[in-house]
Design a protein around this motif. Structure first.
Motif, PDB file in Angstrom:
ATOM      1  N   ARG A  72      36.408  41.529  36.245  1.00  0.00           N
ATOM      2  CA  ARG A  72      37.137  42.583  35.988  1.00  0.00           C
ATOM      3  C   ARG A  72      36.041  43.913  35.843  1.00  0.00           C
ATOM      4  O   ARG A  72      36.033  44.970  36.005  1.00  0.00           O
ATOM      5  N   ALA A  73      34.805  43.486  35.099  1.00  0.00           N
ATOM      6  CA  ALA A  73      33.861  44.417  34.819  1.00  0.00           C
ATOM      7  C   ALA A  73      33.364  45.163  36.082  1.00  0.00           C
ATOM      8  O   ALA A  73      32.960  46.372  36.190  1.00  0.00           O
ATOM      9  N   HIS A  74      33.190  44.453  37.224  1.00  0.00           N
ATOM     10  CA  HIS A  74      32.621  45.061  38.472  1.00  0.00           C
ATOM     11  C   HIS A  74      33.637  46.200  38.930  1.00  0.00           C
ATOM     12  O   HIS A  74      33.364  47.231  39.221  1.00  0.00           O
ATOM     13  N   ALA A  75      35.105  45.711  38.867  1.00  0.00           N
ATOM     14  CA  ALA A  75      36.063  46.629  39.449  1.00  0.00           C
ATOM     15  C   ALA A  75      36.197  47.781  38.363  1.00  0.00           C
ATOM     16  O   ALA A  75      36.252  49.002  39.011  1.00  0.00           O
ATOM     17  N   GLN A  76      35.985  47.614  37.084  1.00  0.00           N
ATOM     18  CA  GLN A  76      36.395  48.662  36.059  1.00  0.00           C
ATOM     19  C   GLN A  76      34.906  49.646  36.262  1.00  0.00           C
ATOM     20  O   GLN A  76      35.182  51.032  36.381  1.00  0.00           O
ATOM     21  N   GLN A  77      33.712  49.265  36.387  1.00  0.00           N
ATOM     22  CA  GLN A  77      32.686  50.198  36.405  1.00  0.00           C
ATOM     23  C   GLN A  77      32.626  50.913  37.564  1.00  0.00           C
ATOM     24  O   GLN A  77      32.453  52.128  37.783  1.00  0.00           O
ATOM     25  N   ARG A 125      43.437  37.219  52.658  1.00  0.00           N
ATOM     26  CA  ARG A 125      42.409  36.060  52.157  1.00  0.00           C
ATOM     27  C   ARG A 125      41.887  36.415  51.017  1.00  0.00           C
ATOM     28  O   ARG A 125      41.987  35.579  49.781  1.00  0.00           O
ATOM     29  N   TRP A 126      41.531  37.747  50.731  1.00  0.00           N
ATOM     30  CA  TRP A 126      41.142  38.275  49.407  1.00  0.00           C
ATOM     31  C   TRP A 126      42.070  37.948  48.216  1.00  0.00           C
ATOM     32  O   TRP A 126      41.804  37.632  47.209  1.00  0.00           O
ATOM     33  N   VAL A 165      28.742  40.909  44.549  1.00  0.00           N
ATOM     34  CA  VAL A 165      29.779  41.608  44.171  1.00  0.00           C
ATOM     35  C   VAL A 165      31.031  41.832  45.047  1.00  0.00           C
ATOM     36  O   VAL A 165      30.584  42.358  46.303  1.00  0.00           O
ATOM     37  N   ALA A 166      32.078  41.581  44.735  1.00  0.00           N
ATOM     38  CA  ALA A 166      33.473  41.626  45.546  1.00  0.00           C
ATOM     39  C   ALA A 166      34.462  42.267  44.789  1.00  0.00           C
ATOM     40  O   ALA A 166      35.017  41.655  43.631  1.00  0.00           O
ATOM     41  N   VAL A 167      34.680  43.444  45.188  1.00  0.00           N
ATOM     42  CA  VAL A 167      36.271  44.101  44.864  1.00  0.00           C
ATOM     43  C   VAL A 167      36.837  44.769  45.866  1.00  0.00           C
ATOM     44  O   VAL A 167      36.400  45.441  46.721  1.00  0.00           O
ATOM     45  N   ASP A 197      41.683  37.233  41.673  1.00  0.00           N
ATOM     46  CA  ASP A 197      42.527  37.429  40.854  1.00  0.00           C
ATOM     47  C   ASP A 197      42.716  39.080  40.830  1.00  0.00           C
ATOM     48  O   ASP A 197      41.685  39.715  40.831  1.00  0.00           O
ATOM     49  N   GLU A 198      43.974  39.273  40.854  1.00  0.00           N
ATOM     50  CA  GLU A 198      44.304  40.657  40.409  1.00  0.00           C
ATOM     51  C   GLU A 198      43.541  41.157  39.055  1.00  0.00           C
ATOM     52  O   GLU A 198      43.818  40.318  37.873  1.00  0.00           O
ATOM     53  N   VAL A 199      42.996  42.232  38.699  1.00  0.00           N
ATOM     54  CA  VAL A 199      42.469  42.585  37.581  1.00  0.00           C
ATOM     55  C   VAL A 199      42.913  43.762  37.199  1.00  0.00           C
ATOM     56  O   VAL A 199      43.685  44.713  38.045  1.00  0.00           O
ATOM     57  N   GLY A 200      43.009  44.343  35.817  1.00  0.00           N
ATOM     58  CA  GLY A 200      43.384  45.612  35.333  1.00  0.00           C
ATOM     59  C   GLY A 200      42.755  45.876  33.826  1.00  0.00           C
ATOM     60  O   GLY A 200      42.232  45.306  33.341  1.00  0.00           O
TER      61      GLY A 200
END
Length: 228
Positions: free
Chosen positions: A151-156, A123-124, A85-87, A129-132
């Motif tokens: 995107r799912a990890h970031a949104q959750q 580096r990240w 998991v990387a956000v 990718d940028e997500v939204g």
């Protein structure tokens, strides 16, 4: 504008806190039954506490990133997330500054790889990718960018109780221009932000953001998230 403001802060004669400020922080921490430790440099400290079953540590120290001036607030908690998991949530002025540095390095050099002296956060921006998503308010995306493995990890992680806290900093400067990063990586939650003065309202809100990030990360770990 971001660079000009950072330079002004760096030149400020008050960029190191007075002892009275540290005493106010200690009194605030003791009132909340948090662990408090005064560190070697004047004005530096560490807070420790527990969130659910996880321990966390939040330090005010000399900066270890060149995009932070004066001092930084750095938090870490191991919440046993899956290693993949990387956000990263990053405020937009800092993202634009780091992207500019990467672009200048690539276009003004014969190198084909990024220089080792670039901060990890740059580096990240190259790796992910940028997500939204449309359910977050436009004002949120004006202030922040999220880059992630999915995107799912970031949104959750970011939606729910964490997002309103990210929109409610006590001072406009923190909301708009202060370098700020919140990350999930290697099973841990990290916070990093510029914090040159020991003002309690900003510290209190930063701790609220950090501990809520830990709670939200635990929910992600428990529920899982499928890529969208």
């Amino acid at each position: 504008m971001f660079e000009r403001i950072k330079k002004w802060v760096a030149r400020s004669p008050d960029s190191r806190p007075e002892q009275a400020d540290l005493q106010a922080v200690e009194a605030w921490a003791m009132a909340r039954e948090l662990g408090f430790e005064s560190l070697f440099n004047d004005g530096d400290f560490a807070l420790t506490g527990q969130q659910a079953v996880w321990s966390w540590r939040l330090e005010r120290t000399e900066p270890v990133r060149d995009f932070i001036q004066g001092a930084e607030l750095r938090g870490r908690a191991d919440v046993a997330l899956p290693e993949d998991v990387a956000v990263m949530l990053i405020n937009r002025p800092l993202k634009e500054d780091l992207e500019k540095r990467v672009y200048e390095q690539v276009t003004h050099s014969v190198q084909t790889t990024l220089d080792a002296d670039l901060p990890e956060e740059a580096r990240w921006l190259s790796l992910y990718d940028e997500v939204g998503w449309s359910t977050a308010p436009l004002e949120f995306w004006d202030r922040y960018a999220a880059v992630a493995d999915t995107r799912a990890h970031a949104q959750q992680w970011l939606e729910g109780d964490l997002l309103p806290l990210l929109m409610a900093w006590p001072t406009p400067a923190v909301q708009q221009i202060t370098p700020f990063i919140l990350q999930l990586q290697r099973g841990r939650v990290y916070l990093r932000m510029e914090y040159p003065h020991n003002d309690v309202p900003t510290l209190e809100h930063a701790l609220a953001v950090f501990t809520q990030a830990c709670v939200s990360a635990q929910l992600l770990s428990a529920d899982g998230a499928e890529p969208i």
